[in-house]
Motif scaffolding. Structure first.
Motif, mmCIF file in Angstrom:
data_model
loop_
_atom_site.group_PDB
_atom_site.id
_atom_site.type_symbol
_atom_site.label_atom_id
_atom_site.label_comp_id
_atom_site.label_asym_id
_atom_site.label_seq_id
_atom_site.Cartn_x
_atom_site.Cartn_y
_atom_site.Cartn_z
ATOM 1 N N LEU A 32 0.420 -1.211 -0.191
ATOM 2 C CA LEU A 32 0.282 0.225 -0.056
ATOM 3 C C LEU A 32 0.661 1.863 -0.102
ATOM 4 C CD1 LEU A 32 -2.562 -1.138 2.882
ATOM 5 C CD2 LEU A 32 -3.028 -1.572 0.296
ATOM 6 N N ALA A 33 1.479 1.981 -0.726
ATOM 7 C CA ALA A 33 1.597 3.243 -0.739
ATOM 8 C C ALA A 33 0.392 4.475 -0.117
ATOM 9 C CB ALA A 33 1.129 3.885 -2.047
ATOM 10 N N VAL A 34 1.431 4.935 1.154
ATOM 11 C CA VAL A 34 0.921 5.792 1.314
ATOM 12 C C VAL A 34 1.203 7.511 1.626
ATOM 13 C CG1 VAL A 34 -0.370 5.922 4.377
ATOM 14 C CG2 VAL A 34 -0.060 3.800 3.077
ATOM 15 N N SER A 35 -0.017 8.080 1.781
ATOM 16 C CA SER A 35 0.369 9.419 1.633
ATOM 17 C C SER A 35 0.270 9.856 3.036
ATOM 18 C CB SER A 35 -0.526 10.857 0.555
ATOM 19 O OG SER A 35 -1.814 10.525 1.516
ATOM 20 N N PRO A 36 1.612 11.045 3.380
ATOM 21 C CA PRO A 36 1.364 12.268 4.440
ATOM 22 C C PRO A 36 0.177 11.688 5.241
ATOM 23 C CG PRO A 36 3.124 12.981 2.787
ATOM 24 C CD PRO A 36 1.874 12.203 1.887
ATOM 25 N N ASP A 37 -1.017 12.165 4.834
ATOM 26 C CA ASP A 37 -1.964 12.305 5.503
ATOM 27 C C ASP A 37 -2.754 11.243 5.486
ATOM 28 O OD1 ASP A 37 -2.916 11.781 2.619
ATOM 29 O OD2 ASP A 37 -4.372 14.282 2.489
ATOM 30 N N ARG A 38 -2.600 10.008 5.758
ATOM 31 C CA ARG A 38 -3.107 9.092 5.614
ATOM 32 C C ARG A 38 -3.869 8.758 4.654
ATOM 33 N NH1 ARG A 38 1.364 8.441 6.832
ATOM 34 N NH2 ARG A 38 0.903 5.969 7.906
ATOM 35 N N ARG A 39 -4.145 8.520 3.469
ATOM 36 C CA ARG A 39 -4.322 7.858 2.526
ATOM 37 C C ARG A 39 -3.849 7.081 1.854
ATOM 38 N NH1 ARG A 39 -5.851 11.357 -1.852
ATOM 39 N NH2 ARG A 39 -4.443 12.253 -1.469
ATOM 40 N N ILE A 40 -4.239 6.647 1.621
ATOM 41 C CA ILE A 40 -3.853 5.076 0.189
ATOM 42 C C ILE A 40 -4.503 5.038 -1.271
ATOM 43 C CG2 ILE A 40 -3.910 2.898 -1.018
ATOM 44 C CD1 ILE A 40 -5.083 1.514 2.312
ATOM 45 N N LEU A 41 -2.814 5.529 -1.914
ATOM 46 C CA LEU A 41 -3.328 6.154 -3.474
ATOM 47 C C LEU A 41 -2.873 5.064 -3.989
ATOM 48 C CD1 LEU A 41 0.225 8.724 -2.450
ATOM 49 C CD2 LEU A 41 -2.504 8.816 -2.358
ATOM 50 N N ALA A 42 -2.401 3.937 -3.477
ATOM 51 C CA ALA A 42 -2.504 2.766 -4.949
ATOM 52 C C ALA A 42 -2.529 1.459 -3.574
ATOM 53 C CB ALA A 42 -1.360 3.105 -5.792
ATOM 54 N N ALA A 43 -2.458 0.462 -4.398
ATOM 55 C CA ALA A 43 -1.924 -0.362 -3.526
ATOM 56 C C ALA A 43 -1.883 -1.957 -5.164
ATOM 57 C CB ALA A 43 -3.677 -1.531 -3.142
ATOM 58 N N ARG A 44 -0.633 -2.799 -4.530
ATOM 59 C CA ARG A 44 -0.298 -3.641 -5.379
ATOM 60 C C ARG A 44 -0.034 -4.969 -4.583
ATOM 61 N NH1 ARG A 44 3.899 -3.888 -9.804
ATOM 62 N NH2 ARG A 44 4.088 -5.775 -8.951
ATOM 63 N N GLU A 45 -0.200 -6.099 -5.391
ATOM 64 C CA GLU A 45 0.620 -7.160 -4.673
ATOM 65 C C GLU A 45 1.791 -7.466 -5.685
ATOM 66 O OE1 GLU A 45 -0.963 -12.314 -5.440
ATOM 67 O OE2 GLU A 45 -1.782 -10.572 -6.114
ATOM 68 N N SER A 46 2.961 -8.119 -4.511
ATOM 69 C CA SER A 46 4.055 -8.107 -5.270
ATOM 70 C C SER A 46 4.357 -8.926 -6.118
ATOM 71 C CB SER A 46 4.831 -8.043 -3.587
ATOM 72 O OG SER A 46 4.688 -9.521 -2.931
#
Length: 149
Positions: free
Chosen positions: A88-102
């Motif tokens: 999960l890619a998380v922004s400084p304001d605590r939102r998920i910007l993107a998600a992926r499986e490794s």
């Protein structure tokens, strides 16, 4: 001593939980998330509230399910080293910007390109969820946590 505990003129203050104000704040975040389960929210783990550093966190998906994740700085190479994980890619304001499986092999080039893209989009952390045991569970977690477009 027991008689003093029930004396009407003595007002006993409740003992603060470990973490004090931080613990109460986390409890309120939990209550707010329960009131609006359709919103994906980060719910920092109360058990880790007293630690000096944030190594673990939890996210509540739209389904209401809770996902525990390890927290890494976006530049930390270790975040991309896990196989079969939800990233999960998380922004400084605590939102998920993107998600992926490794993926099962942790394809380094693709993961590095993804990290570069989410960094440009404003991500400051990568949260790694390792508890989804199979591909179906990982895909379900991605659908539950992925940001709406």
């Amino acid at each position: 001593m027991a008689a003093l505990a029930h004396h009407p003129q003595i007002q006993r203050q409740p003992r603060p939980l470990l973490g004090g104000q931080r613990q109460r704040d986390l409890f309120l975040v939990d209550l707010m998330a329960e009131a609006r389960p359709e919103i994906v929210r980060e719910l920092p783990m109360r058990s880790a509230a007293a630690l000096g550093e944030r190594r673990f966190t939890a996210w509540r998906g739209r389904s209401g399910r809770r996902y525990v994740a390890s927290v890494f700085a976006v530049a930390d190479e270790h975040a991309l080293g896990f196989t079969d994980a939800v990233l999960l890619a998380v922004s400084p304001d605590r939102r998920i910007l993107a998600a992926r499986e490794s993926g099962p092999f942790g394809i380094e080039a693709a993961l590095t390109r993804w990290r570069d893209a989410v960094t440009l989009a404003g991500a400051s952390e990568i949260h790694v969820h390792l508890l989804a045991e199979d591909g179906i569970s990982r895909r379900a977690a991605l659908l539950d946590l992925m940001p709406e477009v």
